[in-house]
Design a protein around this motif. Structure first.
Motif, PDB file in Angstrom:
ATOM      1  N   GLY A 264       8.708 -14.832-102.140  1.00 46.44           N
ATOM      2  CA  GLY A 264       9.193 -15.044-100.781  1.00 46.44           C
ATOM      3  C   GLY A 264       8.537 -16.228-100.104  1.00 46.44           C
ATOM      4  N   TYR A 265       9.314 -16.904 -99.283  1.00 45.58           N
ATOM      5  CA  TYR A 265       8.801 -18.002 -98.469  1.00 45.58           C
ATOM      6  C   TYR A 265       9.634 -18.087 -97.204  1.00 45.58           C
TER       7      TYR A 265
ATOM      8  N   LYS B 251      13.299 -16.359 -97.323  1.00 40.30           N
ATOM      9  CA  LYS B 251      14.097 -16.571 -98.516  1.00 40.30           C
ATOM     10  C   LYS B 251      13.245 -16.271 -99.741  1.00 40.30           C
ATOM     11  N   PHE B 252      13.932 -16.166-100.892  1.00 44.44           N
ATOM     12  CA  PHE B 252      13.245 -15.785-102.115  1.00 44.44           C
ATOM     13  C   PHE B 252      13.580 -16.771-103.224  1.00 44.44           C
TER      14      PHE B 252
ATOM     15  N   SER C 111      14.445 -23.462 -89.524  1.00 44.90           N
ATOM     16  CA  SER C 111      15.568 -24.294 -89.075  1.00 44.90           C
ATOM     17  C   SER C 111      15.391 -24.556 -87.585  1.00 44.90           C
TER      18      SER C 111
ATOM     19  N   THR D 130      13.663 -17.863 -91.300  1.00 42.96           N
ATOM     20  CA  THR D 130      14.217 -16.829 -92.168  1.00 42.96           C
ATOM     21  C   THR D 130      13.394 -16.745 -93.440  1.00 42.96           C
TER      22      THR D 130
ATOM     23  N   GLU E 280      13.772 -16.956-107.101  1.00 40.99           N
ATOM     24  CA  GLU E 280      13.879 -16.068-108.256  1.00 40.99           C
ATOM     25  C   GLU E 280      13.444 -16.815-109.507  1.00 40.99           C
TER      26      GLU E 280
ATOM     27  N   LYS F 131      10.668 -12.323-107.535  1.00 39.27           N
ATOM     28  CA  LYS F 131      11.234 -12.968-106.358  1.00 39.27           C
ATOM     29  C   LYS F 131      10.077 -13.348-105.441  1.00 39.27           C
TER      30      LYS F 131
ATOM     31  N   SER G  85      11.708 -20.123 -94.428  1.00 44.73           N
ATOM     32  CA  SER G  85      12.505 -21.328 -94.201  1.00 44.73           C
ATOM     33  C   SER G  85      12.712 -21.489 -92.696  1.00 44.73           C
TER      34      SER G  85
END
Length: 650
Positions: free
Chosen positions: A386-387, A402-403, A391, A400, A405, A384, A389
């Motif tokens: 991660g990065y 997010k991952f 908004s 936030t 996969e 996974k 995001s």
């Protein structure tokens, strides 16, 4: 004194007079009532004259009716429409007869007590042969809209309306508590609620809370913690039908193992051929990083594969003046294999390069997953990444994590049928990727091969879901204009690179309905395999390792215990404990052989008080439970002891 002969004469006279009087009375009676009792008259006239004289006197005229009734019973009268044979079989032939009369004849012939309602009326016709009593009664009544209720020795006949009123009056609703194991109470209620009568009702237990982990705001509270339960209220006959339906539906669901095979094969082939000419002012080998990289650094002056070539040429130019390079083969070949030949002089360098590189890559993924029928399941084996995001709105910016996969994934939902097939909604996937920075943002990149399908597969069989074959061919040719086109000589000023990339991916699937016994056996085999692996790993430890020495002592202790040598078993158990006091198996053997249990007393006052309180409360609960619940057959009831009765909890 009367002479005896005279007495005899008097008796004879009186007897004759009586006979004449009786005969005249019978004759008059026969003339006046001949149509009403023909059977009785014929029976009296047929009496044998040798019978006892006293039997000729009939004190009660109703005796004739009894005689007539008895005369019709037996093997049946050919003139009667209802006849019963010696085996109880009934022959009935009636044509437009009043039903009350037919029931009366059936009652007399079968010697059954039949009572009919005043509303039972009408004429019926029927012809029956060799039927029993209840078959005859059902045929006569049910086909003409009547019914009957048998109570003890009486059969009561009613009209259909009266039967409905009686049944409604006698019906009483009952309540049953039903527990379902595999259906939810709500689902079961949805199946049977339409079967209930107008007076029926059904209540169900609440649904279980969704999710896995409790939270601070929702930890279950007082939610229903028992099995799915329904409380059904209705009439007994309706309840029986409802319970039968629930029982047939509440069956253990099938478990299905899905095995997906993902085969990915990649083949890349690089071919290169060319000649490079370099005209330089001077040549100094000391400016190159190593002798092995001279050719690559000369051929790659731009440094596309690194900074070696570019820095070398720039350094050469700065130190030795101007110069020029004629390059006919594509750049970027540093680090590749193949044939390389170079000729260096003071002012000219010539290099010949030939490359043939083949890369064959095969990726095989074989994920397996077990799930219940109609239940979705997902499996992932990978990473996974991660990065962030971002908004953004007019007033705020929200970020936030997010991952992405990547790896091998399998998402499936099976639907097993009774005909040996399994329908599946399936999505196998194999992917890789990374996260890169671009313009201050973190951007995920993914390379994936996946398939989404809805297929039907025979149980235990393997099918190909699909596949993809892709081939890319790239030919790059570079040459010195005009000179490269000269036959033979132009080969020294021309170069060509060929790149061929072939990729093929295949998806296969095999679903299998797994029985419980199979799962248990597979689990046992897997558990044994894990134990063998653990033992093998321990065997690889150094001989003086504490874990290995402890295991050896325990192995000897168990072997001696199995052979009945208790002293040696105790000795080796103590040796194991001397090395590792936390060996539970050695403690168990020691307690079993010595009859002593290892205890470590708690010194805390609070802990001791709580333990005593809990122990006493358990004894009180045990005594109270034994009083409230009678002993089951084959079990001994727990009688309160004097010590238990005297327990006092402070």
């Amino acid at each position: 004194m009367i002479h005896p002969c005279r007495n005899v004469r008097v008796v004879v006279c009186f007897w004759a007079i009586g006979w004449m009087c009786v005969g005249s009375a019978i004759g008059e009676n026969a003339d006046t009532d001949d149509t009403q009792r023909p059977q009785a008259s014929s029976d009296v006239a047929a009496m044998d004259a040798d019978d006892d004289a006293s039997s000729l006197f009939v004190d009660d005229p109703q005796d004739d009716v009894v005689v007539a009734a008895d005369a019709t019973h037996g093997d049946g009268d050919d003139d009667s429409p209802v006849n019963v044979d010696s085996l109880g079989k009934i022959d009935l032939a009636i044509d437009d007869q009043e039903i009350q009369r037919v029931l009366q004849m059936l009652s007399i012939q079968s010697q059954r007590n039949i009572l009919s309602s005043a509303n039972v009326s009408g004429n019926i016709s029927a012809t029956l042969y060799q039927v029993d009593f209840y078959e005859a009664l059902d045929a006569i009544l049910h086909t003409n809209g009547f019914g009957y209720i048998e109570e003890g020795n009486f059969i009561k006949v009613y009209t259909a309306e009266e039967m409905a009123q009686i049944q409604k009056k006698n019906r009483r609703v009952e309540t049953r508590v039903v527990r379902v194991n595999y259906l939810t109470a709500t689902q079961a209620a949805g199946f049977v609620k339409e079967m209930l009568s107008d007076d029926g009702n059904i209540a169900v237990s609440p649904e279980a809370a969704p999710g896995y982990a409790p939270t601070i705001s929702d930890a279950g509270a007082e939610n229903w913690a028992h099995v799915n339960t329904m409380v059904i209220t209705d009439y007994p006959d309706v309840l029986e039908e409802v319970l039968d339906v629930i029982e047939s539906l509440d069956k253990r669901p099938m478990q299905i193992q899905i095995e997906a095979t993902i085969l990915e094969a990649r083949l890349s082939e690089d071919n290169a051929m060319g000649v490079d000419l370099a005209i330089l002012v001077d040549f100094d080998t000391g400016i190159f990083s190593s002798p092995l990289s001279v050719v690559d650094e000369i051929i790659n002056p731009g440094g596309s594969d690194g900074d070696g070539g570019g820095s070398t040429v720039n350094s050469f130019k700065n130190n030795h003046g101007t110069g020029g390079i004629i390059q006919t083969t594509p750049g970027g070949t540093r680090g590749r294999g193949g044939f390389k030949f170079g000729l260096l002089t003071d002012h000219v360098a010539a290099f010949v390069r030939a490359l043939d590189e083949v890369t064959d890559t095969t990726v095989l993924a074989k994920p397996k997953i077990l799930t219940l029928n109609r239940m979705a399941a997902s499996l992932i084996s990978g990473e996974k990444l991660g990065y962030i995001s971002t908004s953004q709105t007019q007033t705020s910016t929200t970020q936030t994590v997010k991952f992405l996969e990547v790896g091998t994934q399998l998402t499936v939902r099976p639907f097993a049928t009774d005909d040996g097939y399994i329908r599946m909604e399936i999505r196998p996937k194999i992917s890789d990727g990374d996260v890169v920075f671009s313009d201050g943002l973190v951007v995920p990149n993914e390379t994936t091969n996946e398939l989404t399908a809805n297929v039907i597969v025979p149980n235990g069989r393997t099918i190909v879901l699909g596949g993809l074959f892709k081939e890319d061919t790239a030919i790059s040719r570079r040459q010195v204009p005009l000179v490269g086109d000269i036959p033979l000589l132009g080969a020294a000023f021309r170069g060509q690179d060929d790149v061929i990339v072939r990729s093929e991916i295949i998806f296969l699937i095999r679903p299998t309905v797994v029985k419980s016994r199979t799962l248990i056996d597979a689990g046992q085999r897997t558990s044994d395999g894990v134990e063998f692996i653990r033992i093998g790993a321990r065997e690889g430890l150094l001989p003086w390792s504490r874990s290995r020495m402890t295991a050896a002592h325990m192995r000897d202790a168990l072997a001696y215990l199995e052979n009945g040598e208790k002293k040696k078993a105790l000795l080796y158990a103590n040796m194991a404990l001397s090395l590792d006091p936390t060996t539970s198996e050695a403690m168990r053997i020691k307690a079993e052989l010595n009859g002593e249990r290892a205890l470590w007393p708690d010194s805390g006052i609070l802990i001791d008080a709580i333990d005593r309180m809990v122990e006493q409360q358990l004894k009180i609960d045990e005594v109270e439970q034994s009083r409230l619940q009678p002993a089951q057959p084959g079990q001994e009831s727990i009688e309160p002891t004097a010590n238990a009765a005297a327990i006092d909890v402070h």
